[in-house]
Design an enzyme around this catalytic site. Sequence first.
Site, mmCIF file in Angstrom:
data_model
loop_
_atom_site.group_PDB
_atom_site.id
_atom_site.type_symbol
_atom_site.label_atom_id
_atom_site.label_comp_id
_atom_site.label_asym_id
_atom_site.label_seq_id
_atom_site.Cartn_x
_atom_site.Cartn_y
_atom_site.Cartn_z
ATOM 1 N N ARG A 149 78.978 17.768 52.997
ATOM 2 C CA ARG A 149 77.981 18.657 52.384
ATOM 3 C C ARG A 149 77.209 19.473 53.426
ATOM 4 O O ARG A 149 76.735 20.548 53.146
ATOM 5 C CB ARG A 149 76.950 17.814 51.629
ATOM 6 C CG ARG A 149 77.355 17.483 50.227
ATOM 7 C CD ARG A 149 76.318 16.533 49.671
ATOM 8 N NE ARG A 149 76.834 15.835 48.528
ATOM 9 C CZ ARG A 149 76.618 16.217 47.274
ATOM 10 N NH1 ARG A 149 75.871 17.257 47.024
ATOM 11 N NH2 ARG A 149 77.132 15.540 46.272
ATOM 12 N N HIS A 271 92.747 -2.129 57.060
ATOM 13 C CA HIS A 271 93.048 -1.942 58.487
ATOM 14 C C HIS A 271 93.548 -3.214 59.151
ATOM 15 O O HIS A 271 94.167 -3.164 60.203
ATOM 16 C CB HIS A 271 91.854 -1.321 59.229
ATOM 17 C CG HIS A 271 90.710 -2.252 59.483
ATOM 18 N ND1 HIS A 271 89.730 -2.496 58.574
ATOM 19 C CD2 HIS A 271 90.402 -3.006 60.564
ATOM 20 C CE1 HIS A 271 88.849 -3.350 59.090
ATOM 21 N NE2 HIS A 271 89.239 -3.675 60.303
ATOM 22 N N GLU A 309 81.912 -13.896 61.997
ATOM 23 C CA GLU A 309 81.464 -12.835 62.902
ATOM 24 C C GLU A 309 80.052 -13.113 63.391
ATOM 25 O O GLU A 309 79.237 -13.678 62.654
ATOM 26 C CB GLU A 309 81.421 -11.489 62.163
ATOM 27 C CG GLU A 309 82.750 -11.018 61.667
ATOM 28 C CD GLU A 309 82.624 -9.727 60.868
ATOM 29 O OE1 GLU A 309 83.228 -8.737 61.286
ATOM 30 O OE2 GLU A 309 81.917 -9.709 59.855
ATOM 31 N N ASP A 328 83.765 -7.820 50.464
ATOM 32 C CA ASP A 328 83.929 -7.084 51.725
ATOM 33 C C ASP A 328 85.117 -7.594 52.534
ATOM 34 O O ASP A 328 85.878 -6.813 53.089
ATOM 35 C CB ASP A 328 82.636 -7.208 52.555
ATOM 36 C CG ASP A 328 82.729 -6.451 53.871
ATOM 37 O OD1 ASP A 328 83.157 -5.283 53.844
ATOM 38 O OD2 ASP A 328 82.369 -7.027 54.918
ATOM 39 N N HIS A 333 90.886 -8.046 53.152
ATOM 40 C CA HIS A 333 91.522 -8.456 54.409
ATOM 41 C C HIS A 333 92.135 -9.860 54.356
ATOM 42 O O HIS A 333 93.277 -10.058 54.722
ATOM 43 C CB HIS A 333 90.509 -8.405 55.550
ATOM 44 C CG HIS A 333 89.837 -7.079 55.712
ATOM 45 N ND1 HIS A 333 90.498 -5.895 55.567
ATOM 46 C CD2 HIS A 333 88.554 -6.756 56.014
ATOM 47 C CE1 HIS A 333 89.654 -4.882 55.785
ATOM 48 N NE2 HIS A 333 88.468 -5.385 56.049
ATOM 49 N N LYS A 433 78.978 -13.669 58.114
ATOM 50 C CA LYS A 433 78.314 -12.916 59.180
ATOM 51 C C LYS A 433 77.210 -13.770 59.794
ATOM 52 O O LYS A 433 76.790 -14.767 59.215
ATOM 53 C CB LYS A 433 77.721 -11.639 58.593
ATOM 54 C CG LYS A 433 78.803 -10.664 58.121
ATOM 55 C CD LYS A 433 78.339 -9.227 58.163
ATOM 56 C CE LYS A 433 79.384 -8.257 57.672
ATOM 57 N NZ LYS A 433 80.391 -7.891 58.666
HETATM 58 O O1 LIG Z 1 86.542 -6.333 63.440
HETATM 59 P P1 LIG Z 1 86.873 -5.211 62.525
HETATM 60 O O2 LIG Z 1 88.216 -4.640 62.733
HETATM 61 O O3 LIG Z 1 85.780 -4.187 62.481
HETATM 62 O O4 LIG Z 1 86.945 -5.852 61.074
HETATM 63 C C1 LIG Z 1 85.866 -6.531 60.515
HETATM 64 C C2 LIG Z 1 85.075 -5.615 59.590
HETATM 65 O O5 LIG Z 1 85.954 -5.209 58.545
HETATM 66 C C3 LIG Z 1 85.349 -4.317 57.630
HETATM 67 O O6 LIG Z 1 86.283 -3.902 56.672
HETATM 68 C C4 LIG Z 1 84.189 -4.993 56.974
HETATM 69 O O7 LIG Z 1 83.581 -4.084 56.077
HETATM 70 C C5 LIG Z 1 83.190 -5.448 57.999
HETATM 71 O O8 LIG Z 1 82.114 -6.133 57.381
HETATM 72 C C6 LIG Z 1 83.856 -6.317 59.037
HETATM 73 O O9 LIG Z 1 82.913 -6.563 60.078
#
Ligand SMILES: O=P(O)(O)OC[C@H]1O[C@@H](O)[C@H](O)[C@@H](O)[C@@H]1O
Length: 574
Positions: A149, A271, A309, A328, A333, A433
Amino acid sequence: MDRAHRLVVVGAAPLIAAHRPGPETDPARLDRHASDVDVLHAPRAQRGTYQSSPRQGASDRDRSRPLATTSAAGRRAGAARHLATWRCGRALRRRECARRVHGRSVMIERILLLGASGDLTSRLLMPAIAELAEAELLPAGLRIVGSARRPWSTADFREHIATQLERHSKVAPATRDDVVRCLEYEPADVTRAEDVRRLVGGPERPGTLVYLALAPALIEPVLHALASAALGARDAVAIEKPFGVDLASARRLNGVLRCELPEPSIFRIDHFLSDELVRRVTALRFLNRIFEPVWNAVHVERVEISWLESLTLEGRAGYYDQAGALRDMVQSHLMEVMALVVMEPPSRADAASYRAARLEALRAVATPSLDEIRSRTLRARYTAGAIGTRRVPSYVDEPGVDPRRDTETYASLTLGIETMRWSGVPFTLRSGKAFATSAAEIAIHFRALPRYVRDTWPGVEPNTLRLGLTEPYVRVATTLDGPDGVAESRALELCASPPRRSVYANLMLDMLRGDPALFILGEEAEEAWRVIDPVIDAWHAGEVPMREYAAGASAPPSAERRRPTSIGATPQAP
Ligand SMILES: O=P(O)(O)OC[C@H]1O[C@@H](O)[C@H](O)[C@@H](O)[C@@H]1O
């Protein structure tokens, strides 16, 4: 249907046009139609290639390669190349693809980044593109058009990205300058169909990858806007996770996408699948004979997939407080990582077989019953504490958090897999987390040895195979005969090479190559939601109490430290 028997219709454009969805199309008919017909990528308004779908047969890559050629000799050469590539399997195909990228025969000639002023673009996408540029893996002449935007000019956008690349990328200044020179910018409201049509351009546009680097709430409206832009055979769409917020929304998104593009051109991103460390689990299993024979319920007692994490909210409360750890991390994942552990070896080395095997694995995950949710899931939230020297407030006191949402920062659940291979073996997925250190691994715990062995050699431990998900280790706890006949446990450790490229560089490269193997199918997302939805509902209904752990804790909440027992069916005798 075998590849040798497929039907190729040249000049099928009118046929395709007749089946393009219109407002009056019955979705059920369309679904039925979509399941037995694939429209191959062939330049619009030229030849169409129409094929009855082999499902398991052809690779997605093969499907996406235009078959139309200009002469009989060219067609023969094309077919021979096609077949050779198909036979040689994934490794060779990857090399061939790299050549195609260098040789500029890739389909994607332009990346249209929607959400170009956001964090994802600055922190991950542009550094990934710069990394590929430095490795000379970008197709020459690639154009990158950013849109958001903000009323920026191209010069403003270039300046912004140059600053961000300085912060987030390690490429040489000359590469940075080259990348920045490829950038253009067009301000737009991407929820408005006319803006999106303008950005995408007319039928003569270059093959375009439309990358939705947008907040989850914008995905659905933007997909609807995109539907009016008539994406074509050489275009593709990339969508970040989370893919929907539940099963119903994931189905809606898939409905819109499938009307617009063939499945291999839809890159639903998880990812983790493009992470070289995560991918090692399938290499370990399928490229080594020693693991596969013991990879089953006869030898494996339980499996744990953990992702803890030390990160906290990192300014993402707006998204995270609505998602929580379960949506999340676990729904996307960790379910995908589990699929890699559970799946059967793909029948062929191509994208379609690999994706189909992952999907089958997810289909086999039992939907947890309410009793199982009460006894085998755990949710918790961090309270004030310290991570190293960093003081961390209670999650509910973090800026942007609404305590009434009752969001968990730690989630764990134990699932059963209804297959001959895995029946009875509990799979525990956990993520959270604000722990003392980050620790992420797959742990395969093998069954105990017979009692007489344990009685004769005190100290003998069952084997455990551990695969690091953030560190490149593979460890097997083994036992040797120590002095005086006392068993000694020792770790066999394989230190694999560190990843070659960043995760986002890998996934960007695969999209430019048109390789969908490491992107999730629409049905995979739906299967994962099928499993997770009942857990979310039960948690919201207060069926499972919210527990607490102090920020900086070194282990998951104590209630979880019991070993899960066999799940679902009776385990097989060791
Ligand atoms: O360590 P990476 O590759 O960032 O993956 C972990 C993260 O993956 C993301 O998809 C989550 O939203 C995050 O909360 C997470 O910390």
